[in-house]
Design an enzyme around this catalytic site. Structure first.
Site, short mmCIF file in Angstrom:
data_model
loop_
_atom_site.label_atom_id
_atom_site.label_comp_id
_atom_site.label_asym_id
_atom_site.label_seq_id
_atom_site.Cartn_x
_atom_site.Cartn_y
_atom_site.Cartn_z
N TYR A 144 23.71 -21.30 -29.89
CA TYR A 144 23.07 -21.11 -31.19
C TYR A 144 23.76 -22.02 -32.21
CZ TYR A 144 21.55 -18.71 -35.51
OH TYR A 144 21.02 -18.40 -36.75
N ASP A 239 29.67 -28.23 -31.92
CA ASP A 239 29.41 -27.21 -32.93
C ASP A 239 30.61 -26.27 -32.94
OD1 ASP A 239 26.82 -24.68 -33.51
OD2 ASP A 239 28.79 -25.00 -34.37
N LYS A 267 32.22 -20.63 -41.18
CA LYS A 267 33.08 -19.44 -40.98
C LYS A 267 34.49 -19.63 -41.53
CE LYS A 267 30.14 -18.21 -37.06
NZ LYS A 267 29.40 -17.02 -37.45
P1 KE4 Z 1 25.47 -19.81 -40.27
O1 KE4 Z 1 24.26 -20.57 -40.76
O2 KE4 Z 1 25.12 -18.40 -39.84
O3 KE4 Z 1 26.67 -19.87 -41.21
O4 KE4 Z 1 26.01 -20.57 -38.94
C1 KE4 Z 1 25.12 -20.77 -37.87
C2 KE4 Z 1 25.93 -20.94 -36.60
C3 KE4 Z 1 26.10 -22.21 -36.08
N1 KE4 Z 1 26.82 -22.42 -34.95
C4 KE4 Z 1 27.40 -21.37 -34.31
C5 KE4 Z 1 28.19 -21.65 -33.06
C6 KE4 Z 1 27.26 -20.05 -34.80
O5 KE4 Z 1 27.83 -19.02 -34.12
C7 KE4 Z 1 26.52 -19.83 -35.97
C8 KE4 Z 1 26.30 -18.44 -36.53
N2 KE4 Z 1 26.87 -17.38 -35.77
C9 KE4 Z 1 26.20 -16.10 -35.89
C10 KE4 Z 1 26.90 -15.10 -34.96
N3 KE4 Z 1 26.60 -15.34 -33.60
C11 KE4 Z 1 26.15 -15.61 -37.30
C12 KE4 Z 1 25.74 -14.17 -37.45
C13 KE4 Z 1 24.39 -14.05 -38.05
O6 KE4 Z 1 23.47 -14.78 -37.63
O7 KE4 Z 1 24.26 -13.20 -38.94
#
Ligand code: KE4
Length: 431
Positions: A144, A239, A267
């Protein structure tokens, strides 16, 4: 545990916010039940709206590696807020955080701040396409990279055909430029490269995957991926939204010993405030506006309030690198404790762990990619999740997530977590 107030708040939220949440995973759809509304948090503990204290294993999905309301971060944010929160003009603190991040992470000369991991990954792909002049990207099933259109793609009909949208609103026009490979399967990558010769701008990967649960690449897979990218003029995008500044000062590039061409962050880099970033060697970053033609922008990008939180957090991690080892030891302790309980009860399980990322899968087969992760028994996982919650342990509400340990967790907290697994394990023994 009672959740009267959370239930009432959730009912009200659903009247004004789609699904009652601002990010789907929070709605407990994968585990059932009513989402917990948190009132405040400190260190390793969450305090929900019903007055329950919970030991927290998601740390806001990774950012709060030092624990909630970490003093130096809070103090920095409060002080900065008194002087204004955002100006839409350059500020010195952006350069301070950029310099620190560049000094900690290998193979990057310059970094651009944005407001989320999604924005970082979306911009990194546009930069890769602009730099290479090629349109297609390869991503891996189960990884993701945020919710931008190019990433909301599932495997296409044939193994080497392009992807298809996995969300309404994503067009076939977008999907055709995203190819799907299989994590830890180098052949699935070389087949796509051969079938799309000279058309692939970048391969984007979670270097240690956290969105299928925690999945660890084999050294041969990662080394092979790096070689394929080099041989075929494809940019390798790591990523590191999850792994960056969590696994080590230099993140996954440091611990795996693999050099990426572009690295994305989120994060931890924001210390709990909205910050994403993408970085690369100067030659690539020179293509980014206003220096180069690849456009990318953001009203609140690099805002001093978020920068102050990120700078306080990265400064702490940079000057106390023993934190990473301490976190790894705590995660190993938790791993051993949970494994002992589940083994003693003969409950089929796999525990994947890397640094302070860990996940528990209720399956007897090793979990090495999305398909094997999906074989986990979700009914067992749901009982596990709710049993642990009832015992005061807050785990990620999905079998396809990783736990994120924070440095405020004590060994007493870990022991209480392991005791909770003992309690819950009775309910996990399949009938
Ligand atoms: P954000 O747009 O949520 O800040 O980041 C996206 C993203 C990109 N790359 C990786 C490896 C990520 O894990 C994420 C976001 N992680 C999720 C948890 N698996 C965020 C939680 C959510 O979607 O509320």
């Amino acid at each position: 545990m009672i959740y009267k107030r959370s239930s009432a708040l959730f009912t009200e939220a659903t009247q004004y916010i789609p699904g009652g949440v601002n990010s789907p995973v929070r709605a407990f759809k994968a585990v059932g039940g009513t989402p917990i509304f948190v009132k405040e948090a400190k260190g390793a503990y969450l305090y929900d709206e019903d007055g329950n204290q919970l030991i927290d294993y998601i740390a806001s999905w990774g950012p709060l590696i030092l624990g909630h309301a970490y003093e130096p971060v809070i103090d920095a944010v409060v002080e900065k807020a008194k002087k204004g929160t955002s100006f839409g003009m350059p500020t010195a603190i952006e350069t301070e955080l950029a310099k620190l991040a560049v000094s900690m992470v290998p193979n990057i000369d310059k970094i651009r701040f944005v407001n989320s991991g999604t924005e970082a990954c979306m911009s990194a792909v546009r930069l890769a396409r602009g730099f290479t002049g090629k349109d297609k990207i390869i991503k891996f099933a189960g990884c993701y990279h945020g919710h931008s259109d190019s990433f909301l793609i599932q495997a296409g009909s044939g193994a080497v055909t392009f992807g298809s949208p996995n969300s309404p609103g994503v067009t076939q026009g977008t999907a055709k430029d995203t190819l799907l490979a299989v994590y830890n399967d180098l052949n699935s990558v070389s087949e796509l490269i051969a079938a799309n010769k000279g058309e692939i701008a970048a391969i984007i990967i979670e270097p240690i995957a956290g969105n299928m649960g925690c999945i660890i690449p084999t050294p041969a897979f990662m080394q092979g991926l790096r070689a394929l990218c080099t041989e075929n003029d494809i940019l390798l995008i790591f990523d590191e939204v999850m792994t960056g500044f969590r696994l080590a000062r230099g993140g996954a590039q440091e611990v795996l010993g693999i050099a990426a061409d572009i690295v994305t962050f989120g994060k931890v880099i924001g210390g709990g405030l909205p910050v994403g970033a993408f970085a690369a060697r100067a030659e690539i970053m020179a293509h980014l506006a206003p220096e180069g033609p690849v456009y990318q922008a953001g009203t609140l990008s690099g805002n001093p309030l978020a920068m102050s939180a990120g700078l306080a957090m990265l400064t702490t991690l940079n000057t106390n690198p023993e934190i990473f080892k301490r976190l790894e030891e705590k995660t190993e302790y938790l791993h051993k404790g949970i494994a002992e309980v589940l083994e003693a009860k003969n409950i089929p399980h796999q525990i994947n762990r890397y640094g302070s990322m860990i996940s528990v899968h209720f399956t007897e087969h090793p979990v090495v990619d999305f398909t094997s992760a999906a074989e986990g028994n979700n009914e067992t996982f749901k009982r596990y999740f709710h049993g642990m919650l009832a015992a005061g342990i807050y785990l990620p509400p999905s079998a396809f997530e990783s736990y994120f340990l924070n440095d405020a967790l004590s060994y007493e907290d870990l022991d209480n977590t392991i005791k909770a697994v003992t309690l819950v394990s009775e309910s996990l023994i399949s009938e």
